[in-house]
Write a protein that holds these residues in place. Structure first.
Motif, PDB file in Angstrom:
ATOM      1  N   VAL A 101       0.640  60.995  83.185  1.00 45.23           N
ATOM      2  CA  VAL A 101       1.362  62.185  83.641  1.00 45.23           C
ATOM      3  C   VAL A 101       1.871  62.981  82.440  1.00 45.23           C
ATOM      4  CG1 VAL A 101       3.398  62.989  84.892  1.00 45.23           C
ATOM      5  CG2 VAL A 101       1.964  61.186  85.875  1.00 45.23           C
ATOM      6  N   ALA A 102       2.436  62.291  81.450  1.00 47.42           N
ATOM      7  CA  ALA A 102       2.948  62.981  80.265  1.00 47.42           C
ATOM      8  C   ALA A 102       1.822  63.684  79.499  1.00 47.42           C
ATOM      9  CB  ALA A 102       3.659  61.985  79.353  1.00 47.42           C
ATOM     10  N   ALA A 103       0.623  63.113  79.528  1.00 50.17           N
ATOM     11  CA  ALA A 103      -0.517  63.706  78.817  1.00 50.17           C
ATOM     12  C   ALA A 103      -1.220  64.787  79.626  1.00 50.17           C
ATOM     13  CB  ALA A 103      -1.517  62.611  78.465  1.00 50.17           C
ATOM     14  N   PRO A 281       6.738  62.175  72.422  1.00 49.95           N
ATOM     15  CA  PRO A 281       6.049  61.714  73.633  1.00 49.95           C
ATOM     16  C   PRO A 281       6.600  60.405  74.200  1.00 49.95           C
ATOM     17  CG  PRO A 281       4.460  62.464  71.996  1.00 49.95           C
ATOM     18  CD  PRO A 281       5.799  62.452  71.324  1.00 49.95           C
ATOM     19  N   ALA A 282       7.001  59.480  73.327  1.00 46.99           N
ATOM     20  CA  ALA A 282       7.518  58.196  73.809  1.00 46.99           C
ATOM     21  C   ALA A 282       8.764  58.394  74.658  1.00 46.99           C
ATOM     22  CB  ALA A 282       7.820  57.267  72.635  1.00 46.99           C
ATOM     23  N   ARG A 283       9.581  59.354  74.292  1.00 45.41           N
ATOM     24  CA  ARG A 283      10.798  59.623  75.053  1.00 45.41           C
ATOM     25  C   ARG A 283      10.458  60.128  76.454  1.00 45.41           C
ATOM     26  NH1 ARG A 283      16.097  60.209  73.701  1.00 45.41           N
ATOM     27  NH2 ARG A 283      17.378  61.571  74.978  1.00 45.41           N
ATOM     28  N   GLU A 284       9.464  60.995  76.553  1.00 43.96           N
ATOM     29  CA  GLU A 284       9.072  61.516  77.862  1.00 43.96           C
ATOM     30  C   GLU A 284       8.476  60.412  78.725  1.00 43.96           C
ATOM     31  OE1 GLU A 284       6.239  64.946  79.933  1.00 43.96           O
ATOM     32  OE2 GLU A 284       6.248  64.698  77.749  1.00 43.96           O
ATOM     33  N   LEU A 288       9.995  59.066  82.326  1.00 38.80           N
ATOM     34  CA  LEU A 288       9.219  58.990  83.567  1.00 38.80           C
ATOM     35  C   LEU A 288       9.152  57.560  84.089  1.00 38.80           C
ATOM     36  CD1 LEU A 288       6.229  61.318  82.572  1.00 38.80           C
ATOM     37  CD2 LEU A 288       8.088  61.869  84.166  1.00 38.80           C
ATOM     38  N   ASP A 289       9.012  56.618  83.179  1.00 38.35           N
ATOM     39  CA  ASP A 289       8.844  55.218  83.576  1.00 38.35           C
ATOM     40  C   ASP A 289      10.113  54.630  84.179  1.00 38.35           C
ATOM     41  OD1 ASP A 289       7.166  52.903  83.731  1.00 38.35           O
ATOM     42  OD2 ASP A 289       8.331  52.032  82.104  1.00 38.35           O
ATOM     43  N   HIS A 290      11.258  55.156  83.810  1.00 38.22           N
ATOM     44  CA  HIS A 290      12.527  54.612  84.313  1.00 38.22           C
ATOM     45  C   HIS A 290      13.042  55.348  85.546  1.00 38.22           C
ATOM     46  CE1 HIS A 290      13.664  52.639  80.194  1.00 38.22           C
ATOM     47  NE2 HIS A 290      12.527  52.191  80.685  1.00 38.22           N
TER      48      HIS A 290
END
Length: 383
Positions: A101-103, A281-284, A288-290
């Motif tokens: 989703v982030a990508a 990107p890791a933050r996004e 989303l994952d949490h």
């Protein structure tokens, strides 16, 4: 946290001398003492050959191993012992959806059917649209397992195939309207990993390595044994206590339960989830994952989600337990496969997480493990 009589304390000293392999990756003696003492109590309380307990608090980590990796071998588990984490695999699948989703490769509400190959995609298209988010939250209307013929003892998962999925979808209506209920489903997560491979245009194991395990230096978290992993295996044991053979998980149950890992790798996974300083990107992806995407109050029914603590909501594979006066907000997931049972939980607002694994099929012990893990998490959080 625990009430002990003097006799039990004496017993613990004996157990520590005989079977404890503590391999802390931290200089924090309080964390090590807290986890070691609690782990010894839990090990005494259950009838399993071996237990591994790992914890992280504010970036500091520790691992405690007790008992044996295989009944009678005299080898205590450590942070590098290779385990089957079973359905904790699903937390990686959820994170992979967050990456997609982030990508911009997929959207949470995208239907799965167009992303599934051949006859499987055609069969899924006959049913009510199932969104990717429905699969990641066990809300897709699919059964827990795909009906299939039993596989041979040496390859029991070999009959879980795309054809078996397609046959069920072709001949059966969904069990409920997607999004209206939650029913624990391995079937759904294996469809999800297949869809993510299509969206990412690479085989799913390759995508997982590129996006998650390689960047986090999780070399032992993989579907197949490699290097010296076979020499570090923990053997699962059946309900009768007999060791079970190590068998392949195959190339289909990549979304639901096929991963192997170690306690040290699980600590790296927890630390990534607890690292609120990362940017980009890791933050996004972490954001989303949490997320909690399905609230229990809005569901018609919930089946198979409360074994490790009451589900208040569903994230991307994560079971969300709301904060109470006695507990912080927690994301957790349990898993079991081939005689091994594990539990992973963390409190994102408190910077603490735990991972536990034991090597025997024993549901009473598994419930006790989740209760113990949740209590330990609360204690570490200072709640």
């Amino acid at each position: 946290m625990f009430r002990l009589c003097r006799q039990l304390a004496v017993t613990l000293i004996a157990v520590s001398a005989a079977g404890l392999a503590a391999t802390p990756a931290t200089a924090d003696p309080l964390l090590e003492e807290t986890v070691s003492f609690a782990a010894e109590i839990f090990f005494l309380d259950v009838d399993v050959p071996g237990v591994v307990v790992a914890a992280v608090k504010d970036g500091e980590t520790t691992v405690v191993g007790l008992g044996e990796t295989r009944k009678g071998n005299g080898v205590a588990p450590t942070g590098d012992t290779v385990l089957r984490i079973g359905s904790i695999t699903k937390t990686f699948t959820g994170a992979m959806l967050a990456h997609a989703v982030a990508a911009g490769e997929a959207g949470f509400t995208d239907p799965v059917a167009p992303l599934l190959p051949g006859a499987l995609g055609a069969a899924a298209a006959k049913r009510a649209p199932i969104g990717l988010i429905d699969l990641a939250t066990h809300a897709g209307g699919l059964p827990r397992e795909v009906p299939r013929k039993p596989g041979p003892d040496s390859d029991p998962f070999s009959t879980i195939t795309d054809d078996a999925f397609a046959t069920w979808l072709d001949g059966n209506e969904l069990l409920f309207r997607p999004g209206s209920a939650v029913l624990y489903s391995n079937f759904g997560f294996d469809l999800l990993s297949a869809a993510l491979a299509t969206a990412g245009k690479k085989p799913y194991p390759q995508l997982l390595a590129e996006r998650v395990t390689d960047p986090l230096d999780m070399a032992d978290t993989r579907f197949e044994l490699a290097g010296d992993m076979a020499d570090r295996l923990m053997s699962g044991h059946g309900f009768d206590g007999a060791p079970l053979p190590d068998v392949p998980s195959g190339d289909v149950i990549t979304g639901s339960g096929g991963l192997r890992s170690t306690a040290n790798d699980m600590l790296r996974w927890l630390q990534w989830h607890l690292d609120d300083a990362a940017d980009g990107p890791a933050r996004e992806v972490r954001f989303l994952d949490h997320g909690v995407y399905v609230q229990r109050d809005g569901l018609e029914t919930v089946v198979g989600m409360d074994e490790s603590g009451r589900m208040d909501g569903m994230g991307l594979a994560w079971v969300a337990m709301n904060a109470t006066t006695d507990r912080p907000f927690v994301l957790q997931k349990a898993g079991a496969l081939q005689g091994q049972m594990s539990y992973l939980a963390f409190a994102p607002d408190k910077g603490v997480g735990i991972f536990m694994s034991m090597n025997k099929f024993d549901f009473s012990a598994a419930y006790a493990m989740a209760d113990f893990g949740n209590q330990l998490l609360v204690e570490l959080a200072g709640h």
